[in-house]
Scaffold this motif. Structure first.
Motif, mmCIF file in Angstrom:
data_model
loop_
_atom_site.group_PDB
_atom_site.id
_atom_site.type_symbol
_atom_site.label_atom_id
_atom_site.label_comp_id
_atom_site.label_asym_id
_atom_site.label_seq_id
_atom_site.Cartn_x
_atom_site.Cartn_y
_atom_site.Cartn_z
ATOM 1 N N SER B 77 -8.316 -48.126 -18.718
ATOM 2 C CA SER B 77 -9.143 -46.918 -18.736
ATOM 3 C C SER B 77 -8.615 -45.856 -17.788
ATOM 4 O O SER B 77 -9.179 -44.774 -17.687
ATOM 5 N N GLY B 78 -7.505 -46.165 -17.077
ATOM 6 C CA GLY B 78 -6.953 -45.203 -16.130
ATOM 7 C C GLY B 78 -6.157 -44.118 -16.839
ATOM 8 O O GLY B 78 -5.878 -44.211 -18.038
ATOM 9 N N PRO B 79 -5.758 -43.080 -16.071
ATOM 10 C CA PRO B 79 -5.035 -41.935 -16.661
ATOM 11 C C PRO B 79 -3.682 -42.337 -17.258
ATOM 12 O O PRO B 79 -3.221 -41.692 -18.199
ATOM 13 N N LEU B 80 -3.069 -43.393 -16.774
ATOM 14 C CA LEU B 80 -1.762 -43.806 -17.311
ATOM 15 C C LEU B 80 -1.878 -45.092 -18.127
ATOM 16 O O LEU B 80 -0.895 -45.769 -18.402
ATOM 17 N N GLY B 81 -3.123 -45.423 -18.511
ATOM 18 C CA GLY B 81 -3.394 -46.674 -19.205
ATOM 19 C C GLY B 81 -2.625 -46.846 -20.502
ATOM 20 O O GLY B 81 -2.198 -47.955 -20.856
ATOM 21 N N VAL B 82 -2.398 -45.732 -21.209
ATOM 22 C CA VAL B 82 -1.730 -45.809 -22.512
ATOM 23 C C VAL B 82 -0.315 -46.378 -22.405
ATOM 24 O O VAL B 82 0.230 -46.891 -23.383
ATOM 25 N N LEU B 83 0.280 -46.282 -21.216
ATOM 26 C CA LEU B 83 1.659 -46.770 -21.057
ATOM 27 C C LEU B 83 1.703 -48.300 -21.022
ATOM 28 O O LEU B 83 2.769 -48.890 -21.151
ATOM 29 N N GLU B 84 0.532 -48.933 -20.826
ATOM 30 C CA GLU B 84 0.433 -50.401 -20.784
ATOM 31 C C GLU B 84 1.431 -51.016 -19.812
ATOM 32 O O GLU B 84 2.187 -51.921 -20.156
ATOM 33 N N LEU B 85 1.424 -50.492 -18.628
ATOM 34 C CA LEU B 85 2.383 -50.964 -17.617
ATOM 35 C C LEU B 85 1.798 -52.035 -16.707
ATOM 36 O O LEU B 85 2.526 -52.722 -16.002
#
Ligand code: ATP
Ligand code: MG
Lengths: 244, 226
Positions: B77-85
């Motif tokens: 749910s974080g701002p960089l969540g889409v990167l799935e890091l």
């Protein structure tokens, strides 16, 4: 008329320059013109403003008032680029002896092959051959001073300021440096040099600037200032210097 | 000890991953921290002092909190969540970069500023502009800068709090020396923990030996005509 303009163009002058720090006047020079061809030597007791005057002439300090002029115009970047200075405490780069010289030659756009031979030439001239690869910071005090002078000469300047360049040198090295300075002077480099060595002033100077308390107390031909000083301050300084 | 000597594959995979993550992190931190440190040393702008104080404060930031912040950035749910890091070596590198960059930047700022003060008049006399002086200063401060890199590496490789949060200590994926020691000790597998501890100490000692050799050399060269 033409000769007169030529004369003008080789003139470095100070007009109405004043530097004050915390209410104390450190330098106050209404007028000083360095227009002779030979080396100018600046003499005076500790703290009389000699280094300050050199910094002003070299454009490192901007005075609170007044102006330094070259060719009759206010000192600009072009003028400064054709000046070089050897500081009272030489600052060498934390690199090898050769790299210190290479740094300035490279900045002048000299190609690599030419730089190499020029460096060898300079080091031989200053008696530093054999120290090419040594770290400049590990040189002795006198060797460091010599390298600083060589680096300034490598810039091939029109005006060379030297602040007590032989203060840490042995008699041999002093003689070597004095010869280098005279050679540069004959080549047409304007030499402006601070010294405490009256013998050296006698050997090198065409004219002498005598300083005291931030003022120029006397400026004249070397022989006249040394043998028949007009000001009390100069007389006292020279008397003290001759006794010791 | 037998584990080290026998070249236990799992152990060496863990060591290798640790080194890879920390070396990467230090290199990235250097690319960010050195220019920032040099800029803070040479440039004059309003807010510069505030930035320096901030940077020094960041240097002492608790790693666990850094881990938590990076976790929040990277979580689904974080701002960089889409990167799935999250729970990847990349996440650990990011956390270490956040930890190490302020150290490298602060140390760079310190040494470059000292050198700039010493060189300032000489460089101006030679006609070197403020901007052009930066590479000169960085090069002449090289010994001290390598020391800064090693200090950063020492911090990165020994760090556990942040990498365990963002890496998750997943077997064969994000298990590094420090996190494995923590896990294996709690499981009672002291052999592996001790072997890794010995290697970690070895690395720390080697890094410190390099740092003291370098700073001794820098001091020797710097003290003359100071
Ligand atoms: N930035 C400064 N702030 C305050 N005082 C200064 C500053 N720079 C120089 N001075 C003072 O100005 C005076 C002249 O200094 P300067 O360095 O020109 O002396 P000098 O004639 O070169 O002496 P020396 O023979 O010892 O080298 C000294 O009293 C010095 O303390
Ligand atoms: Mg002086």
């Amino acid at each position: 008329m033409r000769d007169l303009t030529l004369d003008m163009s080789s003139c470095l002058s100070v007009d109405g320059v004043r530097i004050t720090r915390k209410g104390k006047s450190l330098l106050n020079v209404p007028h000083l013109a360095l227009d002779g061809p030979g080396p100018t030597l600046i003499l005076g007791p500790n703290g009389s403003g000699k280094s300050l005057l050199l910094r002003c002439l070299h454009g490192l300090i901007v005075s609170d008032r007044g102006q330094v002029r070259q060719d009759g115009v206010a000192l600009n970047a072009d003028h400064k680029a054709r000046q070089a200075m050897v500081f009272q405490q030489p600052v060498l780069l934390r690199r090898s002896v050769a790299a210190n010289l290479d740094f300035v030659l490279k900045r002048q756009g000299m190609p690599r092959s030419a730089r190499k031979s020029r460096i060898e030439e300079l080091l031989a001239e200053g008696g530093l051959d054999g120290k090419v690869r040594q770290s400049a910071r590990s040189l002795s005090g006198g060797e460091a001073q010599r390298l600083a002078i060589l680096r300034a000469l490598a810039l091939d300047p029109e005006t060379l300021f030297l602040d007590e360049p032989t203060s840490a040198l042995d008699p041999n090295a002093t003689q070597m440096i004095e010869r280098m300075i005279l050679r540069a002077s004959t080549r047409g480099v304007r030499i402006v040099m601070v010294t405490h060595d009256i013998g050296q002033a006698r050997r090198l100077a065409a004219d002498i600037v005598m300083m005291q308390g931030g003022h120029v107390v006397e400026h004249g031909a070397a022989k006249q200032v040394l043998d028949a000083p007009k000001s009390d301050a100069a007389r006292r300084y020279l008397a003290g210097g001759l006794v010791t | 000890m037998a584990l080290i000597l026998n070249g236990d594959a799992e152990l060496w995979a863990i060591v290798l991953l640790s080194l890879k993550v920390s070396i990467f992190a230090v290199l990235i931190s250097a690319l960010i921290g050195m220019p920032v440190g040099a800029a803070l040393a040479v440039a004059r702008f309003p807010g510069r002092r505030v930035l320096i104080v901030l940077m020094n404060a960041l240097m002492g930031f608790p790693p666990v909190v850094v881990g938590l912040l990076v976790y929040l950035m990277l979580s689904r749910s974080g701002p960089l969540g889409v990167l799935e890091l999250l729970y990847t070596p990349t996440a650990m590198i990011i956390a270490q970069v956040v930890l190490v960059t302020p150290i490298i930047a602060a140390l760079t700022r310190q040494v470059v500023e000292m050198l700039a003060e010493e060189y300032s008049e000489q460089l101006r006399s030679l006609g070197v502009s403020r901007l052009a002086s930066v590479p000169v200063l960085l090069w002449d401060a090289r010994l001290a800068l390598v020391t800064a890199l090693l200090a950063g590496f020492g911090r990165a490789i020994a760090e556990v709090g942040a990498v365990i949060i963002v890496g998750g200590n997943i077997n064969h994926v994000t298990r590094v020396m420090t996190t494995t020691i923590a896990l294996e000790t709690s499981k009672g597998n002291l052999a592996l923990a001790l072997a890794l501890g010995a290697i970690l100490i070895g690395i720390a000692v080697a890094v410190n030996a390099m740092v003291s050799t370098l700073s001794l050399q820098a001091e020797r060269e710097g003290l003359r005509h100071a």
